[in-house]
Scaffold this motif. Structure first.
Motif, PDB file in Angstrom:
ATOM      1  N   GLU A 130      41.466  43.978  51.998  1.00 20.59           N
ATOM      2  CA  GLU A 130      41.755  43.257  50.765  1.00 20.59           C
ATOM      3  C   GLU A 130      40.576  42.433  50.296  1.00 20.59           C
ATOM      4  O   GLU A 130      40.174  42.472  49.138  1.00 20.59           O
ATOM      5  N   GLU A 131      40.004  41.695  51.211  1.00 24.59           N
ATOM      6  CA  GLU A 131      38.913  40.802  50.857  1.00 24.59           C
ATOM      7  C   GLU A 131      37.683  41.583  50.403  1.00 24.59           C
ATOM      8  O   GLU A 131      36.957  41.159  49.507  1.00 24.59           O
ATOM      9  N   MET A 132      37.436  42.733  51.016  1.00 19.20           N
ATOM     10  CA  MET A 132      36.202  43.469  50.751  1.00 19.20           C
ATOM     11  C   MET A 132      36.402  44.670  49.826  1.00 19.20           C
ATOM     12  O   MET A 132      35.435  45.323  49.461  1.00 19.20           O
ATOM     13  N   ALA A 134      39.641  45.004  47.492  1.00 13.49           N
ATOM     14  CA  ALA A 134      40.419  44.660  46.303  1.00 13.49           C
ATOM     15  C   ALA A 134      39.560  44.048  45.187  1.00 13.49           C
ATOM     16  O   ALA A 134      39.814  44.315  44.011  1.00 13.49           O
ATOM     17  N   PRO A 135      38.528  43.243  45.502  1.00 13.27           N
ATOM     18  CA  PRO A 135      37.719  42.684  44.415  1.00 13.27           C
ATOM     19  C   PRO A 135      37.024  43.751  43.562  1.00 13.27           C
ATOM     20  O   PRO A 135      36.511  43.454  42.489  1.00 13.27           O
TER      21      PRO A 135
ATOM     22  N   PRO B   5      39.341  39.745  40.305  1.00 14.14           N
ATOM     23  CA  PRO B   5      39.694  38.933  41.478  1.00 14.14           C
ATOM     24  C   PRO B   5      38.500  38.328  42.205  1.00 14.14           C
ATOM     25  O   PRO B   5      37.449  38.947  42.327  1.00 14.14           O
ATOM     26  N   PRO B   7      37.432  37.043  45.866  1.00 16.87           N
ATOM     27  CA  PRO B   7      37.944  37.258  47.230  1.00 16.87           C
ATOM     28  C   PRO B   7      38.370  35.955  47.887  1.00 16.87           C
ATOM     29  O   PRO B   7      37.742  34.920  47.685  1.00 16.87           O
ATOM     30  N   GLU B   8      39.458  36.026  48.654  1.00 18.56           N
ATOM     31  CA  GLU B   8      39.847  34.882  49.475  1.00 18.56           C
ATOM     32  C   GLU B   8      39.119  35.016  50.792  1.00 18.56           C
ATOM     33  O   GLU B   8      39.458  35.841  51.620  1.00 18.56           O
ATOM     34  N   ARG B 121      31.637  36.207  38.302  1.00 18.63           N
ATOM     35  CA  ARG B 121      33.051  36.121  37.930  1.00 18.63           C
ATOM     36  C   ARG B 121      33.435  34.669  37.683  1.00 18.63           C
ATOM     37  O   ARG B 121      32.579  33.776  37.672  1.00 18.63           O
TER      38      ARG B 121
END
Lengths: 384, 137
Positions: A130-132, A134-135, B5, B7-8, B121
């Motif tokens: 997700e972190e790498m 999804a962006p 988005p 990133p978290e 962003r």
């Protein structure tokens, strides 16, 4: 100890897929098809002492299997939540063989809301990448499968027409399946290529359509299967493989774990692809069918495109594949879309294929895929 | 405003993203076996030791595979379609996901040489991206 030849599927039931949930909930569907499958197996509900329930996209709860057991009113000695229906079948077999239980209900029910994917965020499928990933806008399945498809075209010269042929043959099958979501009109290669591009090179008609639906089957000992009026569909071989999650981490996009899972299933069964009367292959996108055919050994690596072009994948053809229409034309009920492939294999082997029956079918191969060709589970089933 | 988005970040990856704000691409490298790895994690993917150090890398890569996305995965991407999603193979070995920026849709191909760049962003947050070497493509 092998589980080959020890258990059989003795009954099944499947809901007709529909686009909107209507009054259904995942558990109401599971109960509908579950109870029907138990009756089809000639058993009473009280005799079911094992339950494997498919995960639900619309309700991904931790205690889903307990909720399902409660909803169905089952007293279980073996209880599990699992994604892949092929994997459910061999797990049920292992539990029975290990003496934990006697009769296992494997069931999937899910509803689908098409707006789910268009939320502002966060993405609805939290995952390791997700972190790498999804962006960069890689959420859901289509972009990843599109990159797999592109790479197959690059490495082996697979053409858009060959990919489209998979969807065309499967649509023909769906037109002989009265319960298929898209079974009303045949299509040609030109229709597939003229359909809207989703994620280049994947067209709309090459992408699966999530829907509401579900199915169930009952696994019991070969002896217990005699209680049913159905011919017992015996588990002959099973194999499973998986080793990554992130798509970017895949060293190859064109060789999948089907290579290991199919090899394991055929080895356990003592059979080869040439012995199979049909193949039901997870088909969220057309390239998955082509890669699965290659990795399972129905043709050589890289030849999948030419194989589907030269062979007839319809139920009447020389290489029957996804005889229910595949998920592409039958529909993909929730996350457990692979259930339709398992149920179709059972149906064909029981001789209940109706207008699309593969004549004389006694052996079949089934594959389910998970992640983005990251995990695979294959079965060889037989009857008689 | 670019509302794609952000990133978290986790503690493990914080350094990666902090360096990206300075327009530097860094990877974990195993000091024992020399393996570079991506994404950041606590163990070497090759020899399973924990002696990893952050190492600046060239930012040179080539396209391993790609898709031109016409269907937005969520609303913040609605104005961005069509965009190029790619997996690139870094010169140092690891592969990572990115979007190809400043690249004609007709020019993208497997094997295209690309170079890291940074997309700004919301909140001036910089995300590593790639563009064709020599620009334009």
């Amino acid at each position: 100890m092998s589980i080959s030849g020890k258990v059989a599927v003795s009954g099944f039931a499947e809901m007709q897929p529909q686009k909107s949930p209507g009054d259904h909930t995942p558990l109401s569907i599971a109960a509908d098809v579950g109870l029907e499958a138990i009756a089809d197996a000639g058993l009473e509900k009280a005799e079911i002492d094992g339950l494997i329930v498919g995960s639900s996209i619309s309700n991904p709860g931790w205690y889903w299997s307990l909720a399902a057991a409660e909803y169905l009113g089952l007293k279980t000695k073996f209880l599990q939540q699992y994604l892949m229906p092929t994997g459910m079948l061999w797990r049920a077999a292992a539990a029975i063989e290990a003496g934990l239980c006697n009769n296992v209900l494997c069931v999937v029910g899910d509803t689908w809301d098409s707006k789910l994917l268009m939320k502002k965020g966060p993405p609805p499928f939290p995952y390791l990448g997700e972190e790498m990933e999804a962006p960069y806008g890689v959420v859901g399945a289509p972009p990843g499968y599109a990159m797999i498809t592109r790479r197959h075209m690059h490495e082996f010269g697979t053409t858009a027409e060959q990919l489209a042929k998979v969807a065309v043959d499967q649509r023909y099958n769906a037109c002989h399946n009265p319960t298929a979501l898209f079974g009303h009109k045949e299509i040609g290669i030109e229709d597939v290529l003229a359909s809207r591009m989703i994620c280049d090179p994947v067209h709309l008609l090459e992408a699966v359509s999530p829907c509401t639906g579900g199915a169930a089957f009952v696994v019991t000992s070969v002896e217990g299967a005699k209680r049913s009026d159905n011919p017992p569909v015996v588990l002959l071989g099973a194999g499973e493989a998986g080793n990554r999650w992130s798509l970017a981490a895949a060293k190859s996009l064109t060789t999948s774990p089907v290579k290991e899972s199919a090899e394991g299933a055929f080895k356990m069964a003592g059979l080869t692809p040439a012995d199979m009367d049909f193949a039901q292959l997870y088909d969220c996108f057309t390239a998955v069918v082509i890669i699965s055919l290659e990795d399972a050994g129905f043709c050589a690596k890289g030849e999948g495109g030419r194989f589907v072009e030269a062979n007839d994948l319809t139920f009447k053809g020389n290489s029957p594949c996804n005889t229910h229409g595949g998920q592409l034309s039958f529909g993909q009920p929730g996350i457990g879309g692979g259930m339709s492939q398992v149920v179709e294999a059972i149906r064909q082997l029981m001789g209940r294929g109706g207008a699309r029956q593969v004549q004389g079918a006694t052996r079949g191969f089934v594959n389910n895929n998970g992640g983005i060709m990251a995990k695979e589970c294959s079965l060889v089933l037989g009857v008689g | 405003m670019n509302t794609k988005p952000i990133p978290e970040m986790s503690d493990l990856s914080r350094h990666y993203w902090e360096q990206a704000q300075r327009e530097a691409l860094v990877l974990q490298r195993c000091t024992r076996c020399g393996t570079y790895q991506f994404y950041p994690r606590a163990w070497c993917t090759s020899c399973f030791c924990q002696e990893l150090e952050w190492t600046p890398v060239s930012g040179r890569a080539e396209v391993f595979s790609f898709s031109i996305v016409h269907y937005p995965p969520f609303e913040s991407y609605t104005d961005s379609v069509p965009y190029i999603l790619a997996t690139v193979k870094l010169e140092e070995g690891p592969q990572m996901m990115c979007n190809l920026l400043e690249c004609d849709l007709d020019a993208v191909r497997v094997g295209l040489p690309v170079q890291v760049c940074y997309e700004v962003r919301e909140g001036d947050f910089k995300v590593p991206q790639f563009r064709p070497v020599g620009g334009g493509a």
